[in-house]
Motif scaffolding. Structure first.
Motif, mmCIF file in Angstrom:
data_model
loop_
_atom_site.group_PDB
_atom_site.id
_atom_site.type_symbol
_atom_site.label_atom_id
_atom_site.label_comp_id
_atom_site.label_asym_id
_atom_site.label_seq_id
_atom_site.Cartn_x
_atom_site.Cartn_y
_atom_site.Cartn_z
ATOM 1 N N VAL A 175 -7.106 5.118 -16.764
ATOM 2 C CA VAL A 175 -7.839 5.735 -17.879
ATOM 3 C C VAL A 175 -9.172 6.287 -17.358
ATOM 4 C CG1 VAL A 175 -8.899 5.292 -20.146
ATOM 5 C CG2 VAL A 175 -6.746 4.163 -19.538
ATOM 6 N N HIS A 193 -2.994 8.300 -23.140
ATOM 7 C CA HIS A 193 -2.422 7.232 -22.308
ATOM 8 C C HIS A 193 -1.333 7.764 -21.360
ATOM 9 C CE1 HIS A 193 -1.187 3.050 -21.601
ATOM 10 N NE2 HIS A 193 0.061 3.456 -21.730
ATOM 11 N N ASP A 237 0.071 -1.082 -17.975
ATOM 12 C CA ASP A 237 -1.133 -0.524 -18.594
ATOM 13 C C ASP A 237 -2.388 -1.057 -17.910
ATOM 14 O OD1 ASP A 237 0.574 0.754 -20.227
ATOM 15 O OD2 ASP A 237 0.284 -0.569 -21.946
ATOM 16 N N ASN A 238 -3.244 -0.142 -17.494
ATOM 17 C CA ASN A 238 -4.465 -0.532 -16.787
ATOM 18 C C ASN A 238 -5.560 0.497 -17.051
ATOM 19 O OD1 ASN A 238 -4.737 1.445 -14.270
ATOM 20 N ND2 ASN A 238 -2.567 1.055 -14.609
ATOM 21 N N ALA A 239 -6.803 0.042 -16.980
ATOM 22 C CA ALA A 239 -7.913 0.944 -17.290
ATOM 23 C C ALA A 239 -8.306 1.812 -16.097
ATOM 24 C CB ALA A 239 -9.113 0.138 -17.766
ATOM 25 N N TYR A 267 -11.839 6.176 -22.796
ATOM 26 C CA TYR A 267 -11.026 5.181 -23.512
ATOM 27 C C TYR A 267 -9.689 5.782 -23.911
ATOM 28 C CZ TYR A 267 -11.917 7.664 -27.840
ATOM 29 O OH TYR A 267 -11.946 8.639 -28.803
ATOM 30 N N THR A 268 -8.696 4.918 -24.041
ATOM 31 C CA THR A 268 -7.374 5.380 -24.479
ATOM 32 C C THR A 268 -7.398 5.632 -25.975
ATOM 33 O OG1 THR A 268 -6.310 4.077 -22.772
ATOM 34 C CG2 THR A 268 -4.927 4.785 -24.595
ATOM 35 N N SER A 270 -2.148 8.504 -12.540
ATOM 36 C CA SER A 270 -2.521 7.229 -11.894
ATOM 37 C C SER A 270 -2.461 7.332 -10.365
ATOM 38 C CB SER A 270 -1.627 6.092 -12.386
ATOM 39 O OG SER A 270 -0.292 6.337 -12.052
ATOM 40 N N ALA A 303 -2.834 9.532 -18.511
ATOM 41 C CA ALA A 303 -3.395 8.554 -17.575
ATOM 42 C C ALA A 303 -2.301 8.017 -16.646
ATOM 43 C CB ALA A 303 -4.063 7.422 -18.346
ATOM 44 N N GLU A 346 -8.858 0.339 -21.805
ATOM 45 C CA GLU A 346 -7.462 0.518 -22.226
ATOM 46 C C GLU A 346 -7.076 -0.626 -23.169
ATOM 47 O OE1 GLU A 346 -4.580 2.323 -21.957
ATOM 48 O OE2 GLU A 346 -3.421 0.626 -22.721
ATOM 49 N N SER A 347 -6.539 -0.268 -24.338
ATOM 50 C CA SER A 347 -6.119 -1.325 -25.284
ATOM 51 C C SER A 347 -4.943 -0.841 -26.124
ATOM 52 C CB SER A 347 -7.290 -1.703 -26.199
ATOM 53 O OG SER A 347 -7.527 -0.672 -27.140
ATOM 54 N N SER A 348 -4.055 -0.001 -25.522
ATOM 55 C CA SER A 348 -3.041 0.646 -26.362
ATOM 56 C C SER A 348 -1.908 -0.269 -26.806
ATOM 57 C CB SER A 348 -2.465 1.866 -25.649
ATOM 58 O OG SER A 348 -1.784 1.453 -24.490
#
Ligand code: KG4
Length: 338
Positions: A312, A111, A307-309, A78-79, A118, A114, A9-11
């Motif tokens: 994702v 995203h 935000d967390n992977a 991946y986001t 969650s 996701a 995650e890197s949005s």
């Protein structure tokens, strides 16, 4: 063979990697970016650069904590968007490179999907999950929407903000009070000691299930401006009551529409997600209306609100079941809806 999904995650301004082994979360590493605090908001170019510095150590740490080697990973999720394009490029490029290097499938994740999924993150086998269809009040710094989650693959937005997101209302009003960025958690903390009925701020009158928060921000600004003329120390003397009244107004606005959507759809499960779902008042209020209506409330652990992977990887595992893979040529999207 085990299903080992690496999520990336890197949005926005959190670089995160997580490992999901046969549906159970084995690790979730998040590197937040303090660099933006000095600017009162996320600076996109700085965010991309910090993602570049963080991505390798964060992924390495996630694999290490999960006790797996890169070669053990069976798919990478991946986001792809929505988010800041430069930030998304870092995670997207890294995920693609790693998928090519390992010759494993690549899964692109929305995203927002996701966040809505969650609640399926399981840390223990016995953890419960929501039943479809459920509503998700998705509230973050960039989004405020009520989503009907019919299945992991089929979601419908029933209401959305027409201007600012709830998180922006928290952050912008906090900034007017001189609080650091992001202001939401500071308002939450101050509100615990304040009187929520002390100040009245305007609420929108919008048809249907859509939201609006820009009028509230203006009303908050005018209250501060007028009161500061009378007393230059007005904010300092009243910060707890201002925070509590602001938070109460945001909760009223959010819950008014959520209430109506629960009645209209007749769903039996209601979830919340996104950074603002960490807010104590929002969590309590959603629990309370769900209890009153006899529906089940799904309140995420605070570590899964921002935000967390992990989310994702979770959303990716649903797509993995259907072998819905992403093409290496697919670019990230800054703007994409559910
Ligand atoms: O989901 P998120 O981490 O990032 C995106 O916007 O995608 O959400 C960040 C937002 C910020 O506006 C922040 O102020 C808000 O979530 N937030 C909170 C709280 N914790 C984070 N707002 C109110 N109360 C909180 N406890």
């Amino acid at each position: 063979m085990k299903e080992i999904i690496l999520g990336i995650e890197s949005s926005c301004d959190d670089t995160s990697a997580a490992v999901l082994i046969d549906g159970l979360l084995a690790s979730n590493v998040i590197a937040s970016q303090a660099v933006h605090e000095a600017y009162g908001g996320v600076v996109p170019e700085l965010a991309s650069r910090v993602h570049q510095q963080n991505i390798v150590p964060v992924v390495s740490e996630a694999l290490k904590r999960a006790g797996v080697k890169a070669e053990d990973v069976t798919a990478i999720a991946y986001t792809r968007g929505p988010g800041l394009l430069g930030s998304l490029h870092v995670g997207t490029s890294f995920a693609k490179g790693m998928a090519i290097g390992l010759n494993i499938p690549l899964i692109d994740v929305n995203h927002l999907h996701a966040h809505a999924l969650s609640h399926f993150i399981k840390e223990r086998e016995e953890d419960e999950v929501p039943e479809f269809p459920y509503l998700c009040l998705l509230i973050s710094g960039g989004n405020s929407q009520i989503v009907l989650v019919k299945s992991p693959y089929d979601m419908e937005i029933l209401g959305r903000t027409i201007d600012d997101a709830a998180g922006e209302a928290f952050d912008k009003c906090a900034k007017l009070m001189g609080l650091p960025y992001p202001g939401g958690p500071h308002i939450d903390r101050l509100a615990a000691e304040g009187n929520p009925a002390r100040f009245k701020f305007s609420k929108p009158h919008i048809e249907g299930f859509d939201y609006s928060f820009s009028g509230l921000k203006t009303s908050f600004l005018y209250t501060l401006r007028d009161s500061l003329k009378e007393d230059p120390d007005f904010i300092e003397k009243n910060k707890a009551d201002l925070a509590a009244s602001l938070q109460a107004t945001i909760i009223d606005i959010l819950l008014d529409k959520l209430n109506k959507v629960i009645d209209k759809t007749g769903v039996k499960h209601v979830a919340i997600g996104g950074g603002v779902s960490a807010n104590s008042g929002v969590r309590d209020a959603v629990e309370a209306i769900c209890r009153k209506k006899g529906v089940k409330a799904w309140i995420p652990a605070r570590k899964f609100t921002t935000d967390n992977a992990a989310m994702v990887a979770m959303a990716g595992s649903f797509k993995n079941k259907k072998k819905e893979y992403s093409d290496l040529g697919e670019p990230p999207f800054a703007r994409v809806t559910i």
